[in-house]
Design an enzyme around this catalytic site. Structure first.
Site, short mmCIF file in Angstrom:
data_model
loop_
_atom_site.label_atom_id
_atom_site.label_comp_id
_atom_site.label_asym_id
_atom_site.label_seq_id
_atom_site.Cartn_x
_atom_site.Cartn_y
_atom_site.Cartn_z
N TRP A 183 0.82 -1.22 0.00
CA TRP A 183 0.00 0.00 0.00
C TRP A 183 0.85 1.27 0.00
O TRP A 183 0.35 2.36 -0.28
CB TRP A 183 -0.92 0.01 1.24
CG TRP A 183 -0.15 -0.20 2.51
CD1 TRP A 183 0.05 -1.39 3.14
CD2 TRP A 183 0.55 0.78 3.26
NE1 TRP A 183 0.85 -1.21 4.25
CE2 TRP A 183 1.18 0.11 4.35
CE3 TRP A 183 0.73 2.16 3.14
CZ2 TRP A 183 1.96 0.78 5.28
CZ3 TRP A 183 1.52 2.83 4.08
CH2 TRP A 183 2.11 2.14 5.13
N ASN A 184 2.14 1.19 0.35
CA ASN A 184 2.86 2.44 0.64
C ASN A 184 3.31 3.21 -0.59
O ASN A 184 3.56 4.41 -0.50
CB ASN A 184 4.04 2.18 1.61
CG ASN A 184 5.11 1.29 1.04
OD1 ASN A 184 4.89 0.58 0.07
ND2 ASN A 184 6.27 1.33 1.64
N LYS A 238 -2.26 -7.79 -8.22
CA LYS A 238 -3.05 -7.77 -6.98
C LYS A 238 -2.51 -6.67 -6.07
O LYS A 238 -1.46 -6.83 -5.45
CB LYS A 238 -2.99 -9.12 -6.26
CG LYS A 238 -4.04 -9.19 -5.15
CD LYS A 238 -3.51 -9.80 -3.88
CE LYS A 238 -3.08 -8.89 -2.80
NZ LYS A 238 -3.93 -7.91 -2.24
N PRO A 239 -3.19 -5.52 -6.01
CA PRO A 239 -2.72 -4.46 -5.12
C PRO A 239 -3.13 -4.73 -3.69
O PRO A 239 -3.95 -5.61 -3.43
CB PRO A 239 -3.44 -3.22 -5.66
CG PRO A 239 -4.72 -3.76 -6.21
CD PRO A 239 -4.45 -5.16 -6.68
N GLY A 267 6.66 -6.26 -0.58
CA GLY A 267 5.91 -6.23 0.67
C GLY A 267 6.80 -6.68 1.81
O GLY A 267 8.03 -6.61 1.72
N SER A 268 6.18 -7.17 2.86
CA SER A 268 6.95 -7.52 4.06
C SER A 268 7.75 -8.81 3.86
O SER A 268 7.37 -9.68 3.05
CB SER A 268 5.99 -7.70 5.24
OG SER A 268 5.10 -8.76 4.96
N GLU A 321 10.91 -8.07 -3.33
CA GLU A 321 11.34 -6.76 -2.79
C GLU A 321 10.74 -6.66 -1.40
O GLU A 321 9.55 -6.38 -1.25
CB GLU A 321 10.83 -5.62 -3.68
CG GLU A 321 11.44 -5.59 -5.07
CD GLU A 321 12.87 -5.08 -5.08
OE1 GLU A 321 13.30 -4.48 -4.08
OE2 GLU A 321 13.56 -5.31 -6.08
N LEU A 322 11.54 -6.90 -0.37
CA LEU A 322 10.98 -7.09 0.98
C LEU A 322 11.35 -5.94 1.92
O LEU A 322 11.71 -4.85 1.48
CB LEU A 322 11.43 -8.45 1.50
CG LEU A 322 11.15 -9.62 0.55
CD1 LEU A 322 11.65 -10.94 1.12
CD2 LEU A 322 9.66 -9.73 0.20
N CYS A 335 10.24 1.28 2.63
CA CYS A 335 11.19 0.20 2.90
C CYS A 335 12.62 0.73 3.00
O CYS A 335 13.48 0.09 3.59
CB CYS A 335 11.10 -0.85 1.80
SG CYS A 335 11.26 -0.11 0.18
N GLU A 340 11.78 -3.34 11.89
CA GLU A 340 11.41 -2.31 10.92
C GLU A 340 10.42 -1.33 11.56
O GLU A 340 9.46 -1.77 12.19
CB GLU A 340 10.79 -2.98 9.69
CG GLU A 340 10.64 -2.06 8.51
CD GLU A 340 10.07 -2.77 7.26
OE1 GLU A 340 9.37 -3.78 7.39
OE2 GLU A 340 10.33 -2.27 6.15
P1 NAP Z 1 2.48 -6.90 3.29
O1 NAP Z 1 1.55 -7.00 4.43
O2 NAP Z 1 3.51 -7.95 3.13
O3 NAP Z 1 1.54 -6.86 1.98
C1 NAP Z 1 2.08 -6.74 0.70
C2 NAP Z 1 1.09 -7.32 -0.30
O4 NAP Z 1 0.95 -8.71 -0.05
C3 NAP Z 1 -0.30 -6.72 -0.20
O5 NAP Z 1 -0.89 -6.67 -1.47
C4 NAP Z 1 -1.03 -7.74 0.66
O6 NAP Z 1 -2.41 -7.70 0.48
C5 NAP Z 1 -0.42 -9.01 0.13
N1 NAP Z 1 -0.55 -10.17 1.01
C6 NAP Z 1 -0.67 -10.22 2.35
N2 NAP Z 1 -0.76 -11.50 2.75
C7 NAP Z 1 -0.71 -12.28 1.64
C8 NAP Z 1 -0.77 -13.68 1.39
N3 NAP Z 1 -0.92 -14.55 2.38
N4 NAP Z 1 -0.66 -14.11 0.12
C9 NAP Z 1 -0.52 -13.24 -0.90
N5 NAP Z 1 -0.48 -11.90 -0.73
C10 NAP Z 1 -0.56 -11.43 0.52
O7 NAP Z 1 3.22 -5.52 3.23
P2 NAP Z 1 2.60 -4.06 3.35
O8 NAP Z 1 2.22 -3.81 4.77
O9 NAP Z 1 1.56 -3.84 2.31
O10 NAP Z 1 3.85 -3.15 2.95
C11 NAP Z 1 4.85 -2.81 3.83
C12 NAP Z 1 6.05 -3.72 3.67
O11 NAP Z 1 6.49 -3.69 2.32
C13 NAP Z 1 7.23 -3.27 4.50
O12 NAP Z 1 7.85 -4.38 5.09
C14 NAP Z 1 8.13 -2.62 3.47
O13 NAP Z 1 9.49 -2.59 3.84
C15 NAP Z 1 7.89 -3.46 2.28
N6 NAP Z 1 8.24 -2.75 1.04
C16 NAP Z 1 9.34 -3.14 0.35
C17 NAP Z 1 9.72 -2.45 -0.80
C18 NAP Z 1 10.94 -2.85 -1.58
O14 NAP Z 1 11.08 -2.41 -2.71
N7 NAP Z 1 11.84 -3.66 -1.03
C19 NAP Z 1 8.95 -1.37 -1.24
C20 NAP Z 1 7.82 -1.00 -0.50
C21 NAP Z 1 7.48 -1.71 0.63
P3 NAP Z 1 -3.39 -7.02 1.58
O15 NAP Z 1 -2.74 -5.73 1.97
O16 NAP Z 1 -4.65 -6.84 0.83
O17 NAP Z 1 -3.48 -8.00 2.70
#
Ligand code: NAP
Length: 476
Positions: free
Chosen positions: A148-149, A172-173, A225-226, A247-248, A281, A379
């Protein structure tokens, strides 16, 4: 308030499904909804992407570039609308949202051109009766899951190279910020991409994610994502040996040496730490300052932080918008309380401001932190800047590398020799040297260790969507 839909095989669908409401974190008001799709819709989207792949992958890079350039133009023409949607659905200050929309376009523009430079190789043979060639082919249907960020830039950083390579895509956003993604896909439709090339599903992340991981025709998973969810997807993708880009998370150190230009350092730290209210991130989360400059830095830095304006991101003057939700406020509150209980000092901020329906946390500076505190290990994802004093460069290197993450790091020094020797020892995929905002479309972005697998951006970002095929030609 508008009901947005999913986009599958060139049609807007999902009107009759249950809806997921999206709330503005600045005031808790519902700003739109998306359908709650699951396995059925995801499989339909993958099947349509698979069908479209048969023809899209056969188009030339020059044809694909025409669609991508049209999309680039449309993103720029709709920059303000994209920015407004982004800000009301996830709280980012409007000036940052505008910046994100224009930087999102650069990934489309750059890869439109880079797609024309997918070269194979001719390798000299050791036998007179053979010719050896290396061909490059698009990997197939791509499943793209984004956080989402950065609601639009994380999508275009995947779509640009995937589509340029000749892949088709199912997006899938995040359920926290799906509306900007829908707007982007509307622009893809306007740009005229053939049906099935770009598909969007919204709804249950675990059901959509599982369907993506179980479908034979998804050959590449690109996730931002995470680290926690990334690890789950790595495990789920193992059965079919899907190609992965991950990309975590990150926990970036900022190292400020005695000889740093203090104004450059403060500008860089503010840009890195407080962008998107600390929810990126690559945010500098652990600030290590050498003893000779430590006190002066803290004084000037704290003064600069107190000048940041906190408020609804839609206001032009806002520097710090809300955090994405209450659990983010709770996490930051817990980290600050833990640091204070272990001896840190609060120089400014330290308050959750959630009384008017919004989920705000005031920009905060902590001094006297150390490695026993959770904030130096976990984090942060909030506007809190913990500062730790160090004496020697070796100590700073040890502290900086003492993490499971390896995404970004920042170094402030005016010395080329010190900076070079220091950066050589840092285990991070991206380093900003006297620079708080290093990312761009043409350079590789990604992490070492538990921060990920692979790179996005630059020519490596395109390689991630290609397979290598070696062809040995017998000449008898
Ligand atoms: P997140 O909770 O891991 O979610 C990321 C995506 O994965 C969302 O679309 C989420 O959907 C989906 N998701 C969650 N559980 C899932 C599952 N079991 N199966 C498949 N998809 C699933 O991360 P976030 O809170 O959105 O974002 C913050 C994290 O992203 C931080 O850790 C940040 O460091 C990291 N990040 C990394 C980068 C990079 O380039 N390295 C860039 C930006 C952010 P829902 O939200 O609909 O549950």
């Amino acid at each position: 308030m508008r009901d947005y839909l999913m986009y599958i095989n060139g049609e807007w669908v999902g009107k009759d499904l249950e809806k997921l409401e999206v709330k503005n974190p600045a005031n808790g008001k519902v700003v739109g909804s998306v359908p709650i799709g699951g396995e059925i819709e995801t499989n339909q989207a993958i099947d349509s992407a698979h069908e479209a792949f048969q023809t899209w992958s056969q188009t030339t890079a020059y044809e694909r570039a025409k669609y991508l350039k049209k999309l680039n133009d449309l993103i720029l023409e709709n920059q303000e609308e994209l920015a407004q949607i982004m800000t009301i659905e996830m709280g980012k200050p409007i000036k940052e949202s505008r910046g994100e929309a224009s930087s999102a376009a650069t990934y489309i523009e750059w890869y439109a051109e880079e797609g024309k430079r997918i070269y194979g190789e001719t390798v000299p043979s050791h036998l007179a009766n053979k010719r050896m060639q290396v061909w490059k082919k698009p990997v197939g249907v791509v499943a793209a899951i984004t956080p989402w960020n950065f609601p639009v830039a994380m999508l275009t950083r995947k779509m640009g190279p995937a589509l340029a390579a000749g892949c088709t895509i199912v997006i899938k956003p995040s359920g926290e910020s799906p509306l900007t993604a829908v707007k982007l896909v509307e622009l893809c439709e306007k740009a005229g991409f053939p049906k099935g090339v770009v598909n969007l599903v919204t709804g249950s992340s675990s059901k959509i994610g599982t369907a993506m991981m179980e479908h034979d025709n998804v050959r590449k998973v690109t996730f931002t994502g995470s680290t926690e969810v990334g690890k789950l997807l790595i495990k789920q993708s193992a059965d079919q040996v899907k190609r992965l880009s991950m990309e975590l998370g990150g926990h970036a150190p900022i190292i400020i040496l005695d000889d740093a230009n203090i104004d450059t350092a403060i500008k860089g730290v503010i840009a890195s730490k407080f962008r998107n209210a600390g929810q990126t991130c690559v945010c500098g989360n652990r600030i290590y300052v050498q003893s000779g400059i430590h006190d002066t830095f803290l004084e000037k830095f704290t003064e600069a932080v107190t000048k940041l304006t906190i408020g609804d991101g839609i206001n032009e003057e806002t520097d710090i918008g809300p955090l994405i939700n209450q659990s983010s406020v709770d996490k930051v509150t817990r980290q600050v309380a833990d640091a204070l209980s272990k001896g840190a000092s609060l120089l400014t901020g330290g308050e959750a401001l959630t009384n008017q329906g919004g989920t705000f946390y005031s920009p905060t500076v902590l001094s006297g932190v150390d490695t026993s505190m959770v904030i130096m290990e976990e984090e942060t994802f909030g506007p809190v800047a913990p500062v730790q004093k160090f004496e020697t460069v070796d100590e700073a290197i040890r502290l900086a590398n003492d993490t499971k993450y390896g995404l970004a790091a920042y170094v402030f020094t005016e010395s080329v020799v010190k900076g070079t020797l220091l950066i050589e020892q840092l285990n991070f995929g991206i380093v900003g040297w006297n620079d708080g905002t290093p990312s761009a479309a043409q350079v590789p972005f990604g992490g070492m260790k538990e921060s990920g697998i692979g790179r996005e951006g630059g020519h490596e970002g395109l390689e991630a969507f290609l397979e290598t095929q070696y062809v040995s030609i017998g000449m008898d």
